[in-house]
Design an enzyme around this catalytic site. Structure first.
Site, PDB file in Angstrom:
ATOM      1  N   HIS A 194       0.849  -1.190   0.000  1.00 39.99           N
ATOM      2  CA  HIS A 194       0.000   0.000   0.000  1.00 39.99           C
ATOM      3  C   HIS A 194       0.880   1.233   0.000  1.00 39.99           C
ATOM      4  CE1 HIS A 194      -3.669   2.291   0.845  1.00 39.99           C
ATOM      5  NE2 HIS A 194      -2.871   3.082   1.545  1.00 39.99           N
TER       6      HIS A 194
ATOM      7  N   ARG B 293     -14.195  12.914   8.112  1.00 40.05           N
ATOM      8  CA  ARG B 293     -12.888  13.532   8.404  1.00 40.05           C
ATOM      9  C   ARG B 293     -12.555  14.600   7.368  1.00 40.05           C
ATOM     10  NH1 ARG B 293      -9.130   8.629   8.073  1.00 40.05           N
ATOM     11  NH2 ARG B 293      -7.502  10.183   8.177  1.00 40.05           N
TER      12      ARG B 293
ATOM     13  N   SER C 293      -7.222   3.556   9.201  1.00 42.86           N
ATOM     14  CA  SER C 293      -7.913   3.550   7.915  1.00 42.86           C
ATOM     15  C   SER C 293      -7.154   2.661   6.913  1.00 42.86           C
ATOM     16  CB  SER C 293      -8.007   4.997   7.414  1.00 42.86           C
ATOM     17  OG  SER C 293      -8.360   5.062   6.071  1.00 42.86           O
TER      18      SER C 293
ATOM     19  N   LYS D 264      -8.095  -1.616   5.697  1.00 42.37           N
ATOM     20  CA  LYS D 264      -8.367  -2.029   4.304  1.00 42.37           C
ATOM     21  C   LYS D 264      -7.477  -3.195   3.901  1.00 42.37           C
ATOM     22  CE  LYS D 264      -8.311   2.329   2.938  1.00 42.37           C
ATOM     23  NZ  LYS D 264      -8.807   3.644   3.213  1.00 42.37           N
TER      24      LYS D 264
ATOM     25  N   ASP E 266     -14.843   2.739   7.723  1.00 46.97           N
ATOM     26  CA  ASP E 266     -13.751   3.641   7.323  1.00 46.97           C
ATOM     27  C   ASP E 266     -14.243   4.609   6.246  1.00 46.97           C
ATOM     28  OD1 ASP E 266     -11.001   4.617   6.861  1.00 46.97           O
ATOM     29  OD2 ASP E 266     -11.260   3.595   4.946  1.00 46.97           O
TER      30      ASP E 266
HETATM   31  N1  URA Z   1      -5.228   6.820   2.918  1.00 46.73           N
HETATM   32  C1  URA Z   1      -6.221   6.122   3.516  1.00 46.73           C
HETATM   33  O1  URA Z   1      -6.614   5.077   3.026  1.00 46.73           O
HETATM   34  N2  URA Z   1      -6.764   6.623   4.629  1.00 46.73           N
HETATM   35  C2  URA Z   1      -6.364   7.756   5.208  1.00 46.73           C
HETATM   36  O2  URA Z   1      -6.880   8.130   6.234  1.00 46.73           O
HETATM   37  C3  URA Z   1      -5.329   8.489   4.576  1.00 46.73           C
HETATM   38  C4  URA Z   1      -4.774   7.989   3.427  1.00 46.73           C
END
Ligand code: URA
Length: 433
Positions: A82, A168, A183, A187, A161
């Site tokens: 990621h 947010r 977050s 994922k 999320d």
């Molecule tokens: N990328 C994400 O997936 N979540 C965040 O909060 C910031 C960057």
């Protein structure tokens, strides 16, 4: 439990229990807690922070709010990667086929770009026919056979999320390390990863503007990995100027092909090889990083890595001929050269401004459902440390739009030329394991 008491508790900097965190997250997903109370809670987290255990509980509460992907039918250790997002970041297009070529199974669930950062799915869709949606059965069979798949994240992955991220975004609480870490990690865990490599970007094109902030985010995510039994390695990489020379979807596919051919720019090549090497070590294809780096470099030189990208394109319905002849990828009608106005050395290229300029040229979405133009983008012809003379081209804008003045001004302003030669930038700052 009452939400007002939990906000109060966090406001005082006290530690929340797993049950309290679940109450907040699941209550919000079920619409039992209103936006205004979650907003207050997010702001309390922003100022008071969370312990590693609280962040891990928050992560797992996000994971449990929706579907999880069961990859147990894929043999081997499933390694995911990621990136926290950058400009010109085509590392996944390079790392996935490269790591798959040594037999490590990679299931990469990617997103679309929003704002100034591009998404892997948009980039792949510039290859005619390439499909980023497939059934889980097909995904498992592709990965068992070919060791790789790059697909769109499924709809109901970590809905908590998604909902909290949207809040947010409008409550100035995006840049909170506990919230970013949970977050991202939620994922990856929901997508079924056994082990994870994180590319934590730092600089003008990234969320994290300083190495100290990036280090804290990286350490937090590695710790979540430990506490959830998913070995995680984080690599802090430079995003103080666009990565490589190409920005924009088809442009970035072209540059990924160059890297896999062994003739890509040095910064993307080094970062891609580093990320891929850690993925290959986590997947137990090699004993250590140095061996992995050498062997993967040899695979690039042998042409096998590019063959593997061609295979990925073929199995996902795209035209593999485009990998052999990248000049046939979408091309824009207009190419506008931006020239240096003075003699000197490039001392800065603001990556975010280049990203926004590319978006204005049609390469990205200004709103969620905007159409994007695969051919739009920017070629950065001079990088930090390069010498320039007046009239020399520093970047080229590619667009099908006729109204590109704002993008042109933005791209021009992104470059700073100074009299003194600055040292070329460092590609990798630190690795946190
Ligand atoms: N990328 C994400 O997936 N979540 C965040 O909060 C910031 C960057």
């Amino acid at each position: 439990m009452r939400m007002v008491n939990l906000i109060q508790k966090k406001k005082r900097g006290e530690i929340l229990t797993k049950e309290e965190i679940d109450f907040i997250v699941q209550g919000y997903v079920r619409d039992e807690i209103p936006d205004y109370q979650i907003s207050a809670f997010l702001m309390a987290v922003y100022f008071k922070g969370m312990t590693k255990e609280e962040i891990t509980d928050l992560t797992m509460s996000f994971v449990n709010s929706g579907d999880t992907v069961d990859l147990s039918k894929i043999s081997g250790i499933k390694v995911d990667k990621h990136s926290t997002g950058g400009v010109g970041d085509k590392i996944s297009l390079i790392a996935v086929p490269l790591v798959a070529s040594v037999g490590v199974p990679i299931v990469k669930m990617s997103g679309r770009g929003l704002g100034h950062t591009g998404g892997t799915i948009d980039k792949l869709e510039s290859i005619k026919g390439f499909k980023t949606e497939m059934s889980i059965e097909k995904l498992i069979s592709n990965v068992n056979k070919h060791k790789m798949a790059i697909v769109k994240q499924t709809q109901n992955l970590t809905p908590a999320d998604k909902k909290i991220y949207a809040l947010r975004d409008v409550t100035a609480t995006v840049d909170s390390i506990p919230l970013i870490a949970s977050s991202i990690m939620s994922k990856k865990i929901a997508a079924g990863a056994d082990r994870i490599v994180l590319d934590v970007k730092v600089g003008s094109g990234a969320f994290m503007k300083t190495v100290d902030e990036a280090r804290e985010l990286a350490r937090t995510m590695v710790e979540i990995g430990k506490l959830t039994n998913r070995k995680t390695v984080a690599i802090i990489t430079n995003m103080s100027q666009p990565l490589g020379r190409e920005v924009g979807n088809a442009n970035e596919v072209k540059e990924a092909i160059e890297v896999l051919n062994g003739n890509g720019p040095e910064d993307v090549t080094v970062i891609a090889l580093t990320i891929a090497s850690y993925m290959a070590v986590l997947g137990e294809a090699f004993k250590n990083f140095e061996t992995a780096y050498d062997e993967l470099n040899k695979i690039i030189k042998s042409g096998k890595a590019l063959e593997k990208l061609k295979e990925l394109v073929m199995i996902q319905g795209g035209d593999p001929g485009l990998i052999e002849k990248p000049e046939k990828l979408p091309k824009a009608e207009r190419h506008i050269e931006i020239k240096a106005s003075q003699k000197g050395y490039i001392s800065e290229i603001n990556a975010e401004s280049i990203g926004v300029s590319a978006m204005l040229l049609g390469a990205g979405r200004q709103k969620k459902d905007d159409e994007i133009d695969a051919a739009a983008g920017i070629t950065v012809t001079k990088k930090v440390g390069d010498e320039v003379n007046p009239g020399e081209t520093i970047c080229i804008l590619h667009t099908n739009l006729t109204n590109y003045e704002e993008a042109e001004v933005m791209a021009r302003k992104a470059f700073v030329i100074s009299d003194i030669k600055v040292s070329p930038v460092k590609y990798i700052y630190e690795v946190i394991e």
